[in-house]
Write a protein that holds these residues in place. Structure first.
Motif, PDB file in Angstrom:
ATOM      1  N   TYR A   1      28.635  52.383  -7.009  1.00  0.00           N
ATOM      2  CA  TYR A   1      29.521  51.368  -6.430  1.00  0.00           C
ATOM      3  C   TYR A   1      28.807  50.522  -5.383  1.00  0.00           C
ATOM      4  O   TYR A   1      29.247  49.405  -5.085  1.00  0.00           O
ATOM      5  N   LEU A   2      27.728  51.044  -4.807  1.00  0.00           N
ATOM      6  CA  LEU A   2      26.987  50.267  -3.827  1.00  0.00           C
ATOM      7  C   LEU A   2      26.394  48.999  -4.439  1.00  0.00           C
ATOM      8  O   LEU A   2      26.045  48.067  -3.713  1.00  0.00           O
ATOM      9  N   ARG A   3      26.310  48.959  -5.773  1.00  0.00           N
ATOM     10  CA  ARG A   3      25.785  47.762  -6.449  1.00  0.00           C
ATOM     11  C   ARG A   3      26.890  46.762  -6.775  1.00  0.00           C
ATOM     12  O   ARG A   3      26.629  45.699  -7.321  1.00  0.00           O
ATOM     13  N   ASN A   4      28.125  47.120  -6.457  1.00  0.00           N
ATOM     14  CA  ASN A   4      29.259  46.240  -6.735  1.00  0.00           C
ATOM     15  C   ASN A   4      29.667  45.463  -5.484  1.00  0.00           C
ATOM     16  O   ASN A   4      29.469  45.932  -4.349  1.00  0.00           O
ATOM     17  N   PRO A   5      30.267  44.276  -5.639  1.00  0.00           N
ATOM     18  CA  PRO A   5      30.778  43.534  -4.476  1.00  0.00           C
ATOM     19  C   PRO A   5      31.817  44.357  -3.728  1.00  0.00           C
ATOM     20  O   PRO A   5      32.656  45.029  -4.352  1.00  0.00           O
ATOM     21  N   VAL A   6      31.799  44.289  -2.410  1.00  0.00           N
ATOM     22  CA  VAL A   6      32.723  45.119  -1.642  1.00  0.00           C
ATOM     23  C   VAL A   6      34.178  44.676  -1.823  1.00  0.00           C
ATOM     24  O   VAL A   6      35.099  45.438  -1.519  1.00  0.00           O
ATOM     25  N   LYS A   7      34.398  43.468  -2.346  1.00  0.00           N
ATOM     26  CA  LYS A   7      35.777  43.034  -2.604  1.00  0.00           C
ATOM     27  C   LYS A   7      36.440  43.898  -3.677  1.00  0.00           C
ATOM     28  O   LYS A   7      37.664  43.891  -3.814  1.00  0.00           O
ATOM     29  N   THR A   8      35.630  44.632  -4.453  1.00  0.00           N
ATOM     30  CA  THR A   8      36.180  45.509  -5.488  1.00  0.00           C
ATOM     31  C   THR A   8      36.461  46.916  -4.964  1.00  0.00           C
ATOM     32  O   THR A   8      36.983  47.751  -5.686  1.00  0.00           O
ATOM     33  N   TYR A   9      36.130  47.192  -3.704  1.00  0.00           N
ATOM     34  CA  TYR A   9      36.278  48.535  -3.149  1.00  0.00           C
ATOM     35  C   TYR A   9      37.736  48.818  -2.786  1.00  0.00           C
ATOM     36  O   TYR A   9      38.465  47.920  -2.347  1.00  0.00           O
TER      37      TYR A   9
END
Length: 217
Positions: free
Chosen positions: A115-123
């Motif tokens: 998940y660290l490779r995903n935009p934080v808006k998706t967290y």
């Protein structure tokens, strides 16, 4: 030392002016931890953000002779379009830290994996809190600002957070906002109480707690 010098802060809410601090001067001395108290809406979180430099006062200035954290767990500074990894690298560079070392620490601590490779808006809010707390612990500060931290994750992760926090506070001062007087009494030596735009400081945290309880009856 952290010094507020004739600081004023106000903003508009529901179309009306709201004064948080009105020409306040106060000193948070080094080597001591403070509990920051006040009734709901008094401006405790805003005052922490002023101390951190996240917000600026309308008048006066805040002087810091020590390295001060952002409010622990605060995720408002993350760029939503950037990945978790990119945000970590950015914050590390801002504080003059090795981005690779900080990234390794956060990756191991926060346990967010790919998940660290995903935009934080998706967290989710929980993932954001893990990232923010891990990053807070990755960088060593002289003063940690704590704003009503809530438990994040399962019992095992909460235990890791508590252990990391205890390790940091053994060598750093704290300024703590909490509605739990037990937490304030446990972590703090002195107290400060926000009342109608003024910041009253007390030489003993017990005196500050007693004043807050009288105010909050």
């Amino acid at each position: 030392m952290i010094a507020l010098e004739r600081v004023s802060k106000s903003y508009r809410t529901d179309g009306r002016p709201k004064t948080v601090l009105d020409d306040v001067s106060a000193v948070f001395e080094s080597g001591l931890s403070y509990g920051l108290l006040g009734v709901n809406g008094a401006g405790k979180s805003t005052t922490l953000r002023l101390i951190a430099g996240i917000e600026l006062p309308n008048a006066g200035r805040v002087r810091r002779s020590r390295r001060v954290s952002w409010p622990l767990g605060f995720a408002g500074g993350f760029h939503p379009q950037m990945t978790g990894q990119e945000n970590i690298h950015f914050v590390a560079r801002v504080y003059g830290e090795d981005p690779r070392r900080i990234a390794r620490f956060v990756q191991e601590f926060a346990e967010l994996g790919d998940y660290l490779r995903n935009p934080v808006k998706t967290y989710s809010s929980g993932m954001m809190a893990r990232l923010a707390f891990g990053l807070s612990m990755a960088i060593e500060f002289d003063v940690y600002l704590i704003d009503e931290i809530t438990a994040v994750g399962d019992a095992r992760f909460q235990a890791r957070c508590a252990a990391a926090f205890d390790a940091r506070r053994s060598t750093a001062d704290l300024i703590v906002v909490s509605h739990s007087m037990q937490t304030i009494a446990k972590y703090c030596d002195r107290g400060a109480l926000i009342v109608e735009g003024q910041l009253l400081t007390y030489p003993d945290v017990g005196l500050a707690i007693a004043a807050y309880l009288r105010l909050n009856r």
